[in-house]
Structure formats: C-alpha cells, structure tokens
Scaffold this motif. Structure first.
Motif, short mmCIF file in Angstrom:
data_model
loop_
_atom_site.label_atom_id
_atom_site.label_comp_id
_atom_site.label_asym_id
_atom_site.label_seq_id
_atom_site.Cartn_x
_atom_site.Cartn_y
_atom_site.Cartn_z
N ALA A 344 0.84 -1.20 0.00
CA ALA A 344 0.00 0.00 0.00
C ALA A 344 0.88 1.24 0.00
O ALA A 344 1.87 1.31 0.73
CB ALA A 344 -0.90 0.00 1.23
N PRO A 345 0.53 2.25 -0.80
CA PRO A 345 1.30 3.50 -0.77
C PRO A 345 1.09 4.24 0.54
O PRO A 345 -0.02 4.27 1.08
CB PRO A 345 0.74 4.29 -1.95
N ILE A 346 2.14 4.83 1.08
CA ILE A 346 2.06 5.62 2.29
C ILE A 346 1.61 7.03 1.90
O ILE A 346 2.19 7.64 0.99
CB ILE A 346 3.42 5.67 3.00
N ASP A 347 0.59 7.51 2.56
CA ASP A 347 0.05 8.83 2.26
C ASP A 347 1.17 9.87 2.27
O ASP A 347 1.99 9.91 3.19
CB ASP A 347 -1.01 9.20 3.30
N ALA A 348 1.20 10.69 1.24
CA ALA A 348 2.29 11.66 1.06
C ALA A 348 2.44 12.61 2.24
O ALA A 348 3.53 13.12 2.48
CB ALA A 348 2.08 12.46 -0.23
N LYS A 349 1.35 12.85 2.99
CA LYS A 349 1.46 13.78 4.11
C LYS A 349 2.30 13.22 5.26
O LYS A 349 2.68 13.96 6.17
CB LYS A 349 0.08 14.20 4.61
N TYR A 350 2.58 11.92 5.22
CA TYR A 350 3.43 11.30 6.24
C TYR A 350 4.85 11.05 5.72
O TYR A 350 5.64 10.38 6.39
CB TYR A 350 2.82 9.98 6.72
N VAL A 351 5.17 11.57 4.55
CA VAL A 351 6.48 11.36 3.94
C VAL A 351 7.10 12.71 3.60
O VAL A 351 6.44 13.58 3.02
CB VAL A 351 6.37 10.50 2.66
N SER A 352 8.35 12.88 3.98
CA SER A 352 9.10 14.07 3.56
C SER A 352 10.25 13.62 2.68
O SER A 352 10.80 12.53 2.86
CB SER A 352 9.61 14.83 4.79
N VAL A 363 11.58 10.05 3.58
CA VAL A 363 11.67 9.73 5.01
C VAL A 363 10.25 9.60 5.53
O VAL A 363 9.45 10.54 5.45
CB VAL A 363 12.42 10.81 5.80
N VAL A 364 9.91 8.44 6.03
CA VAL A 364 8.59 8.23 6.63
C VAL A 364 8.62 8.81 8.04
O VAL A 364 9.49 8.46 8.86
CB VAL A 364 8.24 6.73 6.68
N VAL A 386 -1.07 2.58 13.03
CA VAL A 386 -0.31 3.66 12.40
C VAL A 386 -1.21 4.34 11.36
O VAL A 386 -1.87 3.65 10.57
CB VAL A 386 0.96 3.09 11.74
N PRO A 387 -1.27 5.67 11.34
CA PRO A 387 -2.27 6.35 10.49
C PRO A 387 -2.15 6.07 9.01
O PRO A 387 -3.14 6.14 8.28
CB PRO A 387 -2.05 7.83 10.81
N TRP A 388 -0.96 5.76 8.51
CA TRP A 388 -0.81 5.49 7.08
C TRP A 388 -0.93 4.01 6.74
O TRP A 388 -0.88 3.62 5.57
CB TRP A 388 0.50 6.03 6.54
#
Length: 681
Positions: A344-352, A363-364, A386-388
């Motif tokens: 599953a892709p990790i929501d972009a708002k949790y990735v920088s 970076v997650v 975990v939210p993502w």
C-alpha cells in the motif's frame, strides 16, 4: 533456537583435491565485489578464475588475459571451459534458470541472494542440485559470521533467560537513483517473470535470513506461518517499509521491521530478546552486544567467507554454511511477500523528501519510533494503528447517532506475553478526537479501555513483567493468561434516537495452559448525553471457573507501594496541557490513591481538546489509580493493597461510567453533568 543444520549440507560426491576453476556470471553491481574476492583467493592459490559472462563485458584491463569473456552463460557452457564452480550475480529473475543450467552442466553454484523469486523456482533449483549431485551455496554472507554459533551458545547457557522472541531491524535510506539502477529494481514482476525485489527480499534480506537462522528456521518445514504488512513511500511496485511476523515450527516468533525510508542510515541488527536480557548482533560488523541487569558487554567475531566455505565443502566435505536447502525458510517468507496484496502507498502527508534530483530520498515520519514499537509489541504497523497503515478491521464498532465512538477488538492479535484480551480502541469524542492509546512504546501491553489484573491466583492477566513481592521487583515469568469471549449478546450497536447501545459478553479468563481460572460477565453500554458529550458504562462481574476461591491481586497487594493497579483501566494517548482533578484535589499526587465520586482528565489531544470524566458508584471504595508524568492512564483499583477473594457461586462486581466530552470542562460543568444522571453507573 536450534543448532545449525548440517546433514543435508555435505557434498554428495567424493571430495575434490584439484584447484577449482571458477566462472563469474554478472560482473557489475555486486559482481564487482565477487571480482575483488576472486582476485584475493586466486592470489592465495585457492582457485583459478577462468571465465566471466555478462552482456556488458568488464572494462579492458580488469581481468587477466587468460580469463575468457562471454556474453551469457549459454555461450560459456557451450565453450566447455572446464568450470567447476559458477558464481551467479545477476538480476533476481534470472537466478533460477541460470542456476539450473549450471547444475545440469555438472557445476557447483554460488547463488547470490535472494536465491530465487518464488517457491516453485526454489523447488526446481533444489531438484536440479539433487539430481546432478551438486552443491548450491546461497550468498547470505552474514551466515558465515562466527557470532552465530556464539549467540546460540549464550542462549543455550541461559545468559538471557528464556527467549521471548527475536527481532530483525533495518533502517536504511535509498535514493531515487537506487530504483533507477536497473529495469528490475523496485519491481514485483518484469515481462511476466517474478522479481519480488523489496526491502525484505533484497536490500535487507540478510536481516531476515539472519533472524530466521537464530530462530532455528532453516528449511520450509521450520516455518509455521508468515504474516506480511507491506508499504511503499517510493513510486515503485515493491515494498520499502514493512513488517513481517514469522512463526516457527518450534513456537518462536521472529518480527522483522524494515525500511529504506529512514532519516539516516543505521546498522541493521538481529536481537534475541530474553527474560533476563538481550543479545544483539550487528551482522554487518560481526559485533555482539549482550545486555543484562549486570550491564552491557561487547564482543567482535570473525567471519568465514562463503565462497571459501563452498571450496572447502568441495575439498573436504565440510557442511555449507548457507546451503540452498537451508534457505527454505527464507523462501517461505519471500513466497508470502510474492503472494501478498500489493504494497500500500504511504500517504504523502506522512512522507518528507530530502535531497535533490536522483539523490532525493523519502523519510517516513516517525519511522524509527514505529519500528521500535513494532518490535517491542511483536505487532504489525496495521495492528499498531499507524495512520498510514491499512486499517485493522474491528470486531464491532460502537456508534452514537451513526457516529463511530469506539472500536471493539477481541485481542486475538496481541502477543502472548502482553496477556491477550478484549478492549476498546480507538475511543473517540463525538467530534472524532481519539482519547485512547494501545500498545504504546512505554507499555506495549496497555490496551485502550478494558479490564485486566496482574495477579489472579498467580496468573498475569495484565501483561508484561510480574511484580514479585519477595524479590521487590518486576520479573518476566511464563505466567501470562488470556481472556477470550465464550458468548456475546448485542442488543444494539448504535445508541440513537435517545436509545442506549448495549453489548453483553461472557468471557473466560484462561491460564497459560488454557485452563479457565475466572468467568466474567461484562456489559458495555453507551448513549448520547449532549451535543458534544456521550457516555460509556462498564459493568463486570468475576467469579471462579471452578469450585475453589480465586485471589484477585495487584502489585500493590503484593507489596509495591501505591502500585495497586488492576481492574478497569483506560490508557490515554499523549496530550498537551494535561490536567487531572477530583472534587478533593488536583494533579497526580493528590488524585492517585484517592477515593472520590469522580475524577476528570482534560487536555488537548491530536484531534482537539477533550475531557474525560470517570464516575464511580456512590458506594465505591476503590481508589483511583492515576498516572500523568510517566504515562497517561486512569484506572479504578480493584485490589489497591489487599487481594480480593472471589468465592464460588458469587461475583466480584465493579461498575464505572465515563463521560467523553469535546472541549475542556470545568468542575461546575462536571457536577451539572453527573448530578442529573443520579448514580451514573
């Protein structure tokens, strides 16, 4: 843990004494390391490099003039250069067909990891090796570490007590360029062929293989189960941030928590967790850290080169350190990943993203803490909430006027030493602020809202270490029980239109051997109270499961000063400006151990400000158990400093009501809320 397998790893033919002639297939990427190692061993007189094969030949001057260069393995085999050993360091999807071709030509094989891309390929290569009487060494270099037998010896000697589980962790960072280095990088399949590239199967495959080894899992038969929880932050097919939970046939749990999206590159490690301490192997450096109550010590070990081991096996018949058949357990893990749902892709708002261009890497957020928490709880990212991560479906959802206010979990996914039991989490305000936590890093056995006791006739139904009065400390013991439902009556899951929701359960409190110790009758009830307030009530009764009395105790009843937790318990999440108070005092020091009609907790949670009001029956004499500074939690102590005896034929009953409100309430608001309700419980 078991000693390393060896019977199947010996050469089936008579040992060879001639200097082996070696060919390398794949001279770029990791093949360059093999070239360097081959040069070292050739200089020592251990082998002769006679041929290489690669569609992109090495630079002129890289090889001695006597080394034949071919475009591919088929051409090399057709030339019959008299090769004894073939090293295969090519793309993953080519491993199996190339290995089978070499074995069928009568050559022994050194096969880079992962050895194959599917279970079917594993069986095909293994059959080819057996039919042709040849050896296959798999390039899990860490399995040559002399630390491994040393660790097995430490565990066998009881240096860290009883093994609770094993973890493998890896936090690496990989740039966009890493996934552009070849067509197969980051792919699950390519041109219809399985690849199964990913954090666990390739980049950090050594962590998985080493963890399996220390867990005593070598062959396919050594693996009882594999659970996968796969995610990706990169724009790839394969996973780059994942948790794997492997159950071995011997009952050991291996938890692998791995990422290629860390803020910094850290040494991967495998840890054996015991009741008296931990043993951690940094397998890239062959360093072992032993941590017990007596302190920490470090030891550094040597390593046997796997190619040298293969040559020795040919010459003397010594066992292979990483034989193909002993990578069956790893193949079981790879197959579980291959057949799992796509990551599953990790929501972009949790990735920088850090860096520029092809040098950028994701970076997650919070991944370091999440990996530590997953390892400690032996839980997946989904189970941790975990939210993502993928949502873990609740057994039931409690609603008020159609709005979800609490999820009911049966606890079946909780590790044994956390005393699996039913609980509510997340619990939310009507506006959606989450006001519970579960499996937090500080106490992974804290589970939302529920009922738990640490000492029920010597059985721990709380989780974690058990407080021993004679020792004056908490001790790991094999005393963990579990609580499971035996019957459920659902009157209504939605409290709407002025009606009350209700869930009635019959629960069995079972000891470590599964024998029932207590029978519990539990009722949850909930209803709306005001536009921003709803009410949750818990009524439970405990009675012996047999004809004998049962002692209900706590650390407090066993001698720990003011440690009387047990019974109803609500674990809160971190919140800002936390304030706790009763009609008689404010703060942990004035509320902990007090006996009052109500206790309030207010603060700013992740979803906004909220207040929880815990209301006891008017005749309750149970003290409040309160923690604010160390961790946020509120309980009603059933056995504060004296055990309660449950007699056959009767119930030890307790009741409590919690008002869950959006916003910060004042004392006058609380009194106005409670008084019109009469006895809220």
């Amino acid at each position: 843990m078991t000693t390393q397998r060896s019977a199947e790893s010996t050469h089936p033919q008579a040992p060879s004494t001639a200097i082996p002639r070696v060919a390398l297939v794949g001279v770029h990427g990791f093949g360059e390391r093999h070239l360097a190692n081959l040069a070292r061993l050739e200089e020592a007189g251990a082998l002769e490099l006679v041929a290489v094969a690669d569609p992109n030949p090495p630079q002129p001057g890289t090889l001695a003039g006597s080394v034949a260069v071919f475009a591919h393995l088929d051409a090399l085999l057709a030339a019959q250069p008299g090769v004894d050993v073939v090293i295969i360091a090519t793309p993953i999807q080519t491993h199996a067909p190339l290995a089978i071709a070499a074995l069928s030509a009568g050559m022994d094989v050194y096969l880079e990891k992962p050895p194959v891309a599917s279970l079917a390929q594993f069986e095909q290569v293994l059959a080819a090796a057996q039919e042709n009487g040849r050896l296959v060494q798999v390039g899990f270099q860490s399995l040559g570490s002399h630390a491994l037998p040393a660790i097995r010896g430490m565990v066998a000697a009881g240096d860290i007590g009883t093994v609770l589980g094993i973890s493998a962790t890896g936090q690496w960072l990989r740039t966009k360029a890493y996934f552009k280095r070849s067509r197969w990088a980051g792919r699950r399949s390519l041109d219809g062929a399985d690849v199964v590239d990913g954090v666990a199967t390739n980049a950090l495959a050594h962590a998985v293989a080493t963890g399996l080894h220390l867990a005593g899992a070598h062959t396919l038969a050594d693996v009882a189960s594999v659970e996968t929880d796969l995610y990706r932050a990169n724009n790839t097919e394969s996973d780059d941030t994942s948790v794997l939970r492997v159950g071995t046939a011997q009952g050991t749990t291996l938890l692998c928590a791995l990422t290629l999206c860390a803020p910094e590159q850290l040494d991967p490690a495998v840890t054996v967790h015991g009741t008296l301490g931990d043993i951690t192997l940094s397998y890239t450096r062959d360093e072992v850290f032993i941590t017990t109550s007596g302190g920490e010590r470090r030891e550094t070990f040597g390593r046997t080169d796997l190619l040298e081991n293969l040559l020795d096996a040919r010459a003397t018949g010594v066992p292979l350190l990483s034989a193909l058949q002993d990578s069956g357990a790893f193949t079981a893990v790879l197959e579980a990943i291959r057949t799992s749902p796509v990551p599953a892709p990790i929501d972009a708002k949790y990735v920088s993203w850090e860096g520029e261009g092809d040098g950028a890497h994701p970076v997650v957020q919070g991944i370091t803490d999440l990996i530590e928490r997953a390892v400690k709880a032996q839980a997946t990212f989904a189970e941790l909430g975990v939210p993502w991560a993928r949502a873990l479906p609740p057994v039931r959802t409690l609603t008020v006027d159609g709005r979800p206010v609490a999820d009911y979990q049966d606890g079946s996914h909780i590790r044994a030493v956390s005393s699996p039991r039913p609980y509510l989490h997340p619990v939310r305000t009507l506006n959606g602020a989450v006001v519970t936590d579960h499996q937090p890093l500080d106490h992974v056995w804290h589970l939302g809202v529920g009922v738990a006791l640490q000492d029920v006739d010597g059985v721990n139904f709380w989780g974690g270490r058990t407080y021993i009065g004679e020792a004056g400390q908490y001790v790991w013991r094999p005393d963990h029980g579990s609580i499971a439902g035996t019957g459920t009556t659902v009157e209504r899951l939605d409290a709407g239109n002025g009606q009350e929701g209700r869930l009635q359960e019959t629960l069995s409190w079972n000891g470590p051997d599964g024998t029932p110790v207590l029978v519990e009758e539990r009722t949850w009830a909930w209803s709306g109270v005001a536009p921003s307030v709803w009410r949750l009530s818990l009524d439970f009764g405990l009675s012996p499961a047999s004809s004998k009395p049962v002692s209900l105790g706590s650390p407090g009843s066993n001698g720990r000063f003011e440690g009387g937790y047990g019974g109803f318990f609500w674990r809160l999440p971190a919140c800002g400006d936390a304030t706790v108070w009763t009609p008689a005092g404010t703060g942990e020091s004035e509320t902990h151990g007090s006996v009052t009609r109500w206790l309030a907790w207010a603060g700013t949670f992740d979803g906004g400000p909220a207040t929880l009001v815990f209301a006891a029956p008017e005749d309750s004499a149970d003290p409040w158990f309160v923690r604010v500074d160390g961790y946020p939690g509120v309980g009603q102590s059933l056995a504060w400093d004296t055990a309660v005896i449950a007699q056959p034929g009767s119930q030890v009953r307790r009741r409590i009501t919690v008002f869950v409100a959006d916003g910060i309430m004042a004392t006058t608001d609380i009194e106005a809320l409670i008084n019109p309700q009469g006895d809220p419980s």
